[in-house]
Design a protein around this motif. Structure first.
Motif, short mmCIF file in Angstrom:
data_model
loop_
_atom_site.label_atom_id
_atom_site.label_comp_id
_atom_site.label_asym_id
_atom_site.label_seq_id
_atom_site.Cartn_x
_atom_site.Cartn_y
_atom_site.Cartn_z
N ASP A 217 -71.21 10.57 43.98
CA ASP A 217 -70.65 9.60 43.03
C ASP A 217 -71.72 8.58 42.74
N ARG B 220 -70.74 4.76 40.39
CA ARG B 220 -70.44 3.43 40.90
C ARG B 220 -71.33 3.16 42.11
N ASP C 239 -69.47 14.22 47.60
CA ASP C 239 -68.62 13.31 46.84
C ASP C 239 -69.01 13.46 45.37
N THR D 213 -63.58 9.66 48.66
CA THR D 213 -64.58 9.18 49.61
C THR D 213 -63.97 8.99 51.00
N GLN E 224 -70.17 3.04 50.22
CA GLN E 224 -68.91 3.39 50.90
C GLN E 224 -69.08 4.69 51.69
#
Ligand SMILES: Nc1nc2c(ncn2[C@@H]2O[C@H](COP(=O)(O)OP(=O)(O)O)[C@@H](O)[C@H]2O)c(=O)[nH]1
Ligand SMILES: [Mg+2]
Length: 324
Positions: free
Chosen positions: A156, A159, A208, A133, A165
């Motif tokens: 992603d 999570r 990502d 990331t 993020q």
């Protein structure tokens, strides 16, 4: 004086290149202290250049995580040179070593965005904590500086924090981030992002993905699914699958690379956290084993700490002895 034999990158360089060189050099300081300082005292103190000295060089290379295969290749070459009486002094040994190290890294270095595909889809893969990331955030800035428009995909979905993020990096760079809910299908997110990228005419979409262990077969399957699904939009997508590896794990990176390559068609590497390790020699082991280029290296946590990888510059930055 002995280690000043080759300062090509610095001498030729306009200030930008010189800045890049010193930043890489700084980022490699731990590995340099491990490898180059020891080599320097070995070679400066060497009264005779013989096989014992080559053995000591071998030990130093292994200790810097250059790896068995790559080290053997180097030692074989140095032994040959020794027999041909080419290694007359420490300086000659050092020059030969430097040449061998550059040669090891000589795989085709195609620019990340060289494809004519628009958008180009770059898929970032790697285990949790490798630096995916963060690297995407840095890469987005780097590409923007080169005049490219960028869009990010928050793939992603495993999570919740990972989505946020990436959004933070998106804001920092002023680039859009396509995201869905935590737990959403990664392939759907990346598909959406590529579709948005096509509609908006952006140059590069960077996706990502969830960090996975190479032993987690369901996650590896998910990755394969991503690569299948995006082909509905562009049969050549993903145009690049980048495996992000944490350099601080040293030789363990080799096994990781192997396993990922079995699941997806990884075609380039980014090595992060070189600033945090004396195991930077793993660069040579990886290229030797994988035969794919390292595109960028991470030399810090800040946005400007991702640097294009150049074999010549890397070896010079690694081998330049400060007391020169
Ligand atoms: N020192 C250093 N830290 C890095 C580098 N790249 C990433 N990191 C740090 O590594 C940690 C994990 O990064 P992250 O991008 O969240 O990894 P991910 O789980 O693969 O997405 C973060 O604390 C980053 O700041 C680097 O090149 N140098
Ligand atoms: Mg992440």
């Amino acid at each position: 004086m002995i280690f000043n034999f080759k300062k090509k990158a610095e001498e030729k360089a306009p200030s930008e290149k010189q800045g890049l060189f010193s930043r890489i050099k700084q980022g490699l300081s731990k590995t340099r202290h491990q490898l180059t300082d020891n080599l320097a005292s070995l070679l400066l103190g060497a009264k005779v250049i013989d096989e014992n000295l080559l053995e000591e060089i071998e030990t130093q290379l292994l200790m810097a995580d250059v790896g068995v295969e790559a080290t053997q290749e180097i030692i074989k070459d140095l032994t040959g040179r020794l027999k041909r009486h080419e290694l007359t002094d420490g300086e000659a040994v050092f020059a030969a070593l430097s040449e061998d190290l550059v040669k090891l890294l000589a795989v085709p270095q195609v620019a990340l965005h060289e494809t004519t595909a628009k958008p180009k889809l770059i898929l970032m893969v790697g285990i949790n904590g490798a630096g995916k990331t963060t690297t995407i955030g840095k890469l987005a800035k780097h590409l923007q500086e080169q005049g490219k428009t960028v869009l990010l995909a928050a793939g992603d979905t495993f999570r919740a924090a990972a989505i946020e993020q990436l959004q933070v990096w998106g804001e920092r760079n002023g680039v859009p981030v396509i995201a869905q809910k935590h737990g959403a299908d990664c392939a759907a997110v990346v598909f959406d992002a590529l579709q948005a990228g096509i509609a908006r005419g952006v140059d590069v979409v960077i996706a990502d993905t969830a960090g996975r262990l190479h032993t987690q077969s369901h996650l590896m399957e998910e990755l394969k699914k991503v690569t299948r699904v995006v082909k509905k939009l562009d049969p050549d997508a993903p145009h690049e699958v980048v495996l992000v590896l944490d350099a601080t794990i040293g030789q363990n990176a080799l096994q990781q690379a192997k396993e990922f390559k079995q699941a997806v068609d990884v075609n380039s590497l980014i090595l992060t956290k070189l600033d945090g390790t004396a195991k930077g020699g793993v660069v040579f082991a990886l290229v030797k084993q994988q035969g794919i280029p390292i595109r960028y290296i991470g030399v810090g946590e800040k946005i400007d700490d991702l640097k294009p990888f150049d074999a010549d510059m890397f070896v010079q930055a690694l081998l330049q002895h400060d007391k020169g």
